[in-house]
Scaffold this active site. Structure first.
Site, mmCIF file in Angstrom:
data_model
loop_
_atom_site.group_PDB
_atom_site.id
_atom_site.type_symbol
_atom_site.label_atom_id
_atom_site.label_comp_id
_atom_site.label_asym_id
_atom_site.label_seq_id
_atom_site.Cartn_x
_atom_site.Cartn_y
_atom_site.Cartn_z
ATOM 1 N N ASP A 130 0.829 -1.213 0.000
ATOM 2 C CA ASP A 130 0.000 0.000 0.000
ATOM 3 C C ASP A 130 0.863 1.263 0.000
ATOM 4 O OD1 ASP A 130 -2.449 1.321 -0.036
ATOM 5 O OD2 ASP A 130 -3.277 0.162 1.623
ATOM 6 N N ASP A 133 -9.797 3.377 -3.965
ATOM 7 C CA ASP A 133 -10.458 2.205 -3.392
ATOM 8 C C ASP A 133 -11.881 2.058 -3.920
ATOM 9 O OD1 ASP A 133 -8.201 1.781 -1.941
ATOM 10 O OD2 ASP A 133 -9.038 2.424 -0.019
ATOM 11 N N GLY A 162 -3.195 4.268 -8.403
ATOM 12 C CA GLY A 162 -3.099 4.901 -9.714
ATOM 13 C C GLY A 162 -2.514 6.295 -9.682
#
Length: 805
Positions: free
Chosen positions: A151, A210, A190
């Site tokens: 992440d 998300d 992105g």
């Protein structure tokens, strides 16, 4: 955005070091399939859940369908590393460690995934791997991990693409040095356009923010990910995020579209629902072998967009056996006929084609146009190949229709169209419309045809009558076409479903117009946004509406070329609204006009803000129109309030909101929950949505909870949600809400961790039913003992108006 020469050189050098030549097939030669706990469970993850999910993979047939990875998301470790610097699994959640879970999962013939973060801490505040890549990669390898989701929270980044390449390639190199084959999932939302640089670094990369379990989220993600087909292939996949199928926020039609379009886009299929409680319908969608076969096709090509117009999209995906998968996708709110000429696809020339519906298994044939009546939010996927003898296969007959707004106690006009796309004439065609009980449908033009040739259409109009007292809502109207086909006159029926929207006038009271759904909504750029500006072409991409420096938490964000229609039924008396061009994109001028039936109240061309008050007495319809000689002007209807039923002008505006903290008198004793983690608060006039001041929060990089423990219980009985307004500084921030409840002041939070981009603003909302409490604790809204918000990323964040609604 094009890569600079310096960046190309950097990427090339890093990849050259990190990724040795691989044998064919590459790792993740088809999109990974598996499970991740986050969408359904958030931080509530433990060994029992992972083991039970692995068991269900086997017993439910998901393993046989191709699902392999059982992945653990955030919150699996302790808050601090061990004395040796290594990550430590939470012993209460994972008593046998991650290694014990990995051994169990491997024993089922499956693979285990783990979660890490390319920052100092994870999104939920657990230790991150920035600067610890070598140690953490080796730790995961030693435990037997097979998949890493990596992440991007608390990332210390300067925001440049070079920094993203550097941080994510550091973990790529660390994984390679372990010698273990670990699928590497880059999860940076992105932000740095990873599709332009991440091939050879990760096996997959997130292309969007998300996902959430609602139709606007899925629709927005499809629009962002579908154009990226050129960047996907074996071992390098665009990842539009995990599956929400089965979590309850969408219809079966929408979930099938979710699964269909992920398969067409060659996306990873990572289940995000509680499989222990999954319905038979959920399991049927997730395990459909024909759909999965399209996703997992060994050719490894993401379907390309053939056409995209007015919310209707066609995708074309070549398959290894020579077939083509063709998806007809309808993102609109009404039944629509979606068509594509075979010559516009990659199909080779032929006199006819066989279409196999991958969801139903039904086969039909067409001559030169692939077409279907696709329900609202639906997708039809065909597996298509040339056909030598069309006489052996039924013709494809498309059934479409359109119905305007239906007023309760009135009626409307239904238009249906039946088109024969098959080779050969169909005969004895009869069209029928089945309406809800008590309604009537009367054809006003011909609904029968003796013969209907290839590519010919029978159009029929119907008068629909709706009984008085019919509640507002959506009602199905089934349209069917019965006919005979082929030399032997075989009988067949094709059906479609139109959704009739019945409208009623608003109830008595003064309401924020943004809480009332318009009957129709047309906008110049992207969708009309609720309670935020129109940031661009995607859903939910704006900030809080701001006109001339004044921030509004209610309103409608539009652009020029917009029109919204509301049914009033003669029951409303006034609309009052601020209007103007949003500060986020100065431009204009724009003209705002309120129509009460045909009576107009207009602002004239303006760029700054003004207030419009429109008399709606007796009007059946309300229209809001924005026009300009300039295209794409960001035009706001700010704090619009509609009065209906003759209520006094000083009546409260619904829904009622109760401010808990507005920081007009100072910081109102706000403090930090974890003093050792850092952070500070101060009153500030720089951002305010209630009064003249808000709260400036200096956040630590890893974040902290800011709020107040209460000396006496706060009674919020009747409230359903907590909200606060937030403006991020030079870096983005997470926004989250928690409360303390009961005599023990137990913490309850939702774990949603909503993100706000740098410089943007939004209202953060947490419903009470989204707040999870410790075992044995019940959230009693009448006994709130503390209110807290979480903020992070090491910069200044401004907040205001923490409220219950």
């Amino acid at each position: 955005m094009m890569l600079t020469r310096a960046l190309v050189a950097l990427v090339s050098s890093l990849i050259f070091v990190a990724v040795p030549a691989q044998a064919t097939p590459p790792q993740a030669s088809t999109p990974p399939m598996g499970f991740n706990n986050w969408n359904a469970f958030g931080c509530d993850v433990n060994a029992a859940l992972i083991k039970e999910t692995a068991d269900l993979f086997v017993s439910s047939g998901l393993k046989n369908a191709g699902y392999r990875y059982v992945n653990i998301d955030d919150c699996w470790s302790l808050r601090e590393r061990g004395a040796d610097g290594r990550l430590v699994p939470d012993p209460a959640k994972f008593p046998d460690g991650i290694k014990g879970v990995a051994d169990y999962v491997h024993g089922k013939g499956l693979k285990l995934g783990i979660y890490g973060d390319a920052g100092t801490k994870t999104c939920a505040g657990y230790p991150g791997s920035l600067g610890r890549e070598e140690l953490d990669a080796q730790t995961w390898a030693d435990w037997g991990v097979d998949y890493l989701k990596y992440d991007n929270c608390n990332n210390q980044s300067d925001g440049s693409q070079e920094d993203y390449v550097r941080r994510y390639t550091a973990m790529r190199q660390a994984i390679d040095r372990t010698g273990r084959a670990i699928v590497y999932s880059i999860c940076e939302w992105g932000t740095s356009q990873p599709w332009t640089w991440a091939k050879g670094v990760g096996q997959l990369w997130r292309t969007t923010g998300d996902i959430s379990d609602d139709w606007p989220s899925v629709r927005s993600i499809i629009r962002q990910n579908a154009p990226l087909a050129a960047y996907a292939g074996p071992g390098h996949w665009n990842d539009p995020d995990m599956l929400e199928v089965g979590n309850g926020g969408m219809t079966a039609t929408e979930y099938r579209t979710h699964m269909s379009m992920w398969a067409m886009m060659a996306a990873p299929l990572i289940i995000g629902t509680d499989l222990r409680a999954a319905s038979a319908e959920t399991l049927a969608i997730l395990s459909d072998r024909d759909v999965i076969a399209i996703d997992q096709d060994r050719l490894g090509v993401q379907g390309r967009v053939v056409s995209d117009q007015n919310g209707l999209m066609v995708l074309d995906k070549p398959l290894a056996d020579g077939d083509r998968a063709i998806a007809l996708y309808n993102s609109t709110d009404a039944l629509a006929t979606v068509s594509v000429a075979t010559r516009a696809t990659g199909l080779r020339g032929a006199g006819s084609y066989r279409l196999t519906d991958v969801w139903t298994g039904g086969a039909t044939q067409v001559r030169s146009t692939i077409s279907a009546g696709v329900p609202a939010h639906g997708t039809v996927v065909y597996r298509v190949r040339p056909l030598r003898d069309p006489a052996t296969v039924p013709p494809a007959v498309a059934v479409g229709g359109e119905l305007g707004t239906v007023v309760s106690g009135g009626g409307g006009e239904l238009a249906t169209a039946v088109t024969n796309r098959g080779v050969g004439t169909i005969r004895d065609l009869a069209v029928a419309a089945r309406v809800p009980e008590g309604w009537t449908a009367t054809p006003t033009t011909g609904h029968r045809r003796a013969r209907l040739a290839t590519d010919a259409t029978l159009e029929t109009t119907w008068t629909i009558a709706v009984p008085a007292g019919t509640p507002a809502g959506s009602y199905p109207i089934d349209v069917s076409a019965a006919y005979r086909w082929g030399p032997q006159g075989r009988s067949a029926t094709t059906a479609g479903q139109i959704v009739a929207v019945v409208v009623t006038a608003p109830e008595d009271g003064r309401r924020h117009l943004s809480t009332i759904a318009p009957v129709t909504s047309v906008n110049g750029t992207g969708p009309v946004e609720t309670d935020q500006s129109n940031g661009g072409p995607l859903e939910n991409d704006g900030s809080l509406i701001t006109i001339g420096g004044k921030v509004h938490t209610r309103g409608l964000g539009t652009t020029t070329g917009s029109e919204l229609r509301y049914y009033l039924g003669g029951r409303c008396s006034r609309l009052i609204t601020d209007v103007g061009v949003d500060d986020e994109a100065a431009g204009g001028p724009a003209t705002f006009t309120v129509y009460a039936d045909d009576t107009a109240t207009t602002s004239g061309p303006i760029t700054s803000g003004t207030t419009l008050t429109a008399d709606l007495t007796g009007a059946a319809w309300l229209r809001l129109v924005v026009a300009s000689t300039a295209a794409g002007v960001h035009a706001d209807w700010a704090t619009p309030v509609l009065t209906c039923g003759g209520v006094p002008d000083d009546s409260p505006v619904l829904p009622e909101s109760r401010t808990l903290f507005s920081f007009e008198s100072g910081t109102e004793d706000f403090t930090i929950a974890n003093p050792g983690d850092g952070g500070a608060v101060a009153q500030s006039p720089l951002f305010h949505t209630d009064g003249a001041n808000g709260l400036k929060v200096s956040t630590p990089v890893a974040g902290n909870w800011f709020g107040k423990a209460l000396a006496a219980p706060l009674d919020l009985t009747g409230a359903t949600a907590l909200k606060f307004d937030l403006k991020a500084g030079d870096v983005g921030t997470v926004g989250e809400i928690a409360v303390q409840v009961g005599d023990a002041s137990s913490w309850c939070q939702g774990g949603l961790w909503g993100w706000t981009n740098a410089g943007s603003s939004r209202t953060v909302t947490e419903r009470f039913d989204q707040l999870g409490c410790p075992a044995g604790v019940t959230l009693d809204p009448s006994r709130i003992r503390g209110v807290w918000v979480f903020l992070n990323t090491g910069g200044e964040v401004h907040i205001d108006d923490i409220r219950a609604e």
